[in-house]
Design a protein around this motif. Sequence first.
Motif, mmCIF file in Angstrom:
data_model
loop_
_atom_site.group_PDB
_atom_site.id
_atom_site.type_symbol
_atom_site.label_atom_id
_atom_site.label_comp_id
_atom_site.label_asym_id
_atom_site.label_seq_id
_atom_site.Cartn_x
_atom_site.Cartn_y
_atom_site.Cartn_z
ATOM 1 N N GLY A 1 30.151 39.429 43.483
ATOM 2 C CA GLY A 1 28.980 38.571 43.637
ATOM 3 C C GLY A 1 28.144 38.410 42.388
ATOM 4 O O GLY A 1 26.930 38.256 42.462
ATOM 5 N N THR A 2 28.795 38.413 41.225
ATOM 6 C CA THR A 2 28.068 38.255 39.966
ATOM 7 C C THR A 2 28.448 36.942 39.300
ATOM 8 O O THR A 2 29.568 36.460 39.431
ATOM 9 N N SER A 3 27.501 36.383 38.548
ATOM 10 C CA SER A 3 27.734 35.098 37.897
ATOM 11 C C SER A 3 28.536 35.224 36.614
ATOM 12 O O SER A 3 29.118 34.248 36.134
ATOM 13 N N GLY A 4 28.534 36.424 36.030
ATOM 14 C CA GLY A 4 29.204 36.616 34.750
ATOM 15 C C GLY A 4 28.474 35.988 33.584
ATOM 16 O O GLY A 4 29.035 35.828 32.499
ATOM 17 N N GLN A 5 27.197 35.658 33.769
ATOM 18 C CA GLN A 5 26.430 34.983 32.725
ATOM 19 C C GLN A 5 25.349 35.852 32.102
ATOM 20 O O GLN A 5 24.752 35.468 31.102
ATOM 21 N N ALA B 1 29.715 41.886 30.177
ATOM 22 C CA ALA B 1 30.731 42.491 29.310
ATOM 23 C C ALA B 1 31.315 43.775 29.871
ATOM 24 O O ALA B 1 32.205 44.370 29.246
ATOM 25 N N PHE B 2 30.877 44.198 31.054
ATOM 26 C CA PHE B 2 31.387 45.459 31.611
ATOM 27 C C PHE B 2 32.898 45.405 31.827
ATOM 28 O O PHE B 2 33.592 46.406 31.689
ATOM 29 N N VAL B 3 33.406 44.232 32.208
ATOM 30 C CA VAL B 3 34.844 44.119 32.447
ATOM 31 C C VAL B 3 35.628 44.458 31.181
ATOM 32 O O VAL B 3 36.697 45.080 31.251
ATOM 33 N N HIS B 4 35.115 44.080 30.031
ATOM 34 C CA HIS B 4 35.823 44.361 28.772
ATOM 35 C C HIS B 4 35.788 45.853 28.447
ATOM 36 O O HIS B 4 36.763 46.396 27.902
ATOM 37 N N GLU B 5 34.681 46.516 28.783
ATOM 38 C CA GLU B 5 34.624 47.977 28.622
ATOM 39 C C GLU B 5 35.664 48.642 29.519
ATOM 40 O O GLU B 5 36.345 49.590 29.108
ATOM 41 N N GLY C 1 33.565 34.325 33.560
ATOM 42 C CA GLY C 1 34.461 35.289 32.929
ATOM 43 C C GLY C 1 35.653 35.666 33.790
ATOM 44 O O GLY C 1 36.313 36.679 33.529
ATOM 45 N N ALA C 2 35.962 34.837 34.787
ATOM 46 C CA ALA C 2 37.018 35.186 35.745
ATOM 47 C C ALA C 2 38.368 35.420 35.081
ATOM 48 O O ALA C 2 39.158 36.253 35.543
ATOM 49 N N SER C 3 38.642 34.725 33.989
ATOM 50 C CA SER C 3 39.944 34.851 33.327
ATOM 51 C C SER C 3 40.159 36.242 32.727
ATOM 52 O O SER C 3 41.288 36.605 32.389
ATOM 53 N N SER C 4 39.100 37.020 32.579
ATOM 54 C CA SER C 4 39.224 38.370 32.011
ATOM 55 C C SER C 4 39.747 39.384 33.019
ATOM 56 O O SER C 4 40.153 40.483 32.641
ATOM 57 N N PHE C 5 39.717 39.025 34.309
ATOM 58 C CA PHE C 5 40.098 39.971 35.355
ATOM 59 C C PHE C 5 41.581 39.874 35.693
ATOM 60 O O PHE C 5 42.175 38.794 35.631
#
Length: 231
Positions: A172-176, A182-186, A204-208
């Motif tokens: 439920g986050t906007s990724g903005q 940037a937590f996904v990258h960590e 940032g959906a493509s990062s998952f």
Amino acid sequence: MEKIVILTGAGISAESGLGTFRDEGGLWAQHRIEDVATPEGFARNPALVHGFYNARRMQAGGAHPNAAHTALARLQRDWPGEVVIVTQNVDNLHETGGATRVIHMHGTLSGALCASCEHRWTAPAEMSVGEPCPACRAATARPDIVWFGEMPYHMDQIYDHLAQAGIFAAIGTSGQVYPAAAFVHEAIAAGAQTVELNLEPSVGASSFDQTLLGPATQIVPRWVDDLLGRR
């Protein structure tokens, strides 16, 4: 067993009746963010800011946890490893839904903060301009909320958890909004499996590794069932 780190945003509480600042017609739509969610806005018009957060506090007080909140509490209870919930939300729906060890990176509506000595205490239902701090008596009480331009709370602790994550989920986050975006990258750097659960893909959906789309009350319990089913 793998450590699970979960980031939640406004989308997990939307079905409990708490809107985001992107929703039309809600509390946020009546004000500019610069006026009610920045230190500068508070300095210009503290009465307006207190009134806004008094309304948010009242709204949150009438909200109830939904199936997504209770599913995450169940995951914490039944997963053999550690499950850490980091939330951008300032409501207490994770806790009332049964979750523990919730890290509120943006503060809480239930808290008050002295801008002079940084003492914290439980906020009354209504805060007002000139309310004295219980510790230093300065008339500088404010909501214990992280406003735009301020550093989120508990960042060292959050990064430590991300560095140990085997699974990272953003719900439920906007990724903005950074630094949370940037937590996904960590987590990726730590070798974690990553999943986004959202009503629609974030920027940032493509990062998952995986994206699950739909209402939080539907997709979060299914995701939890899947995790617990393959322990």
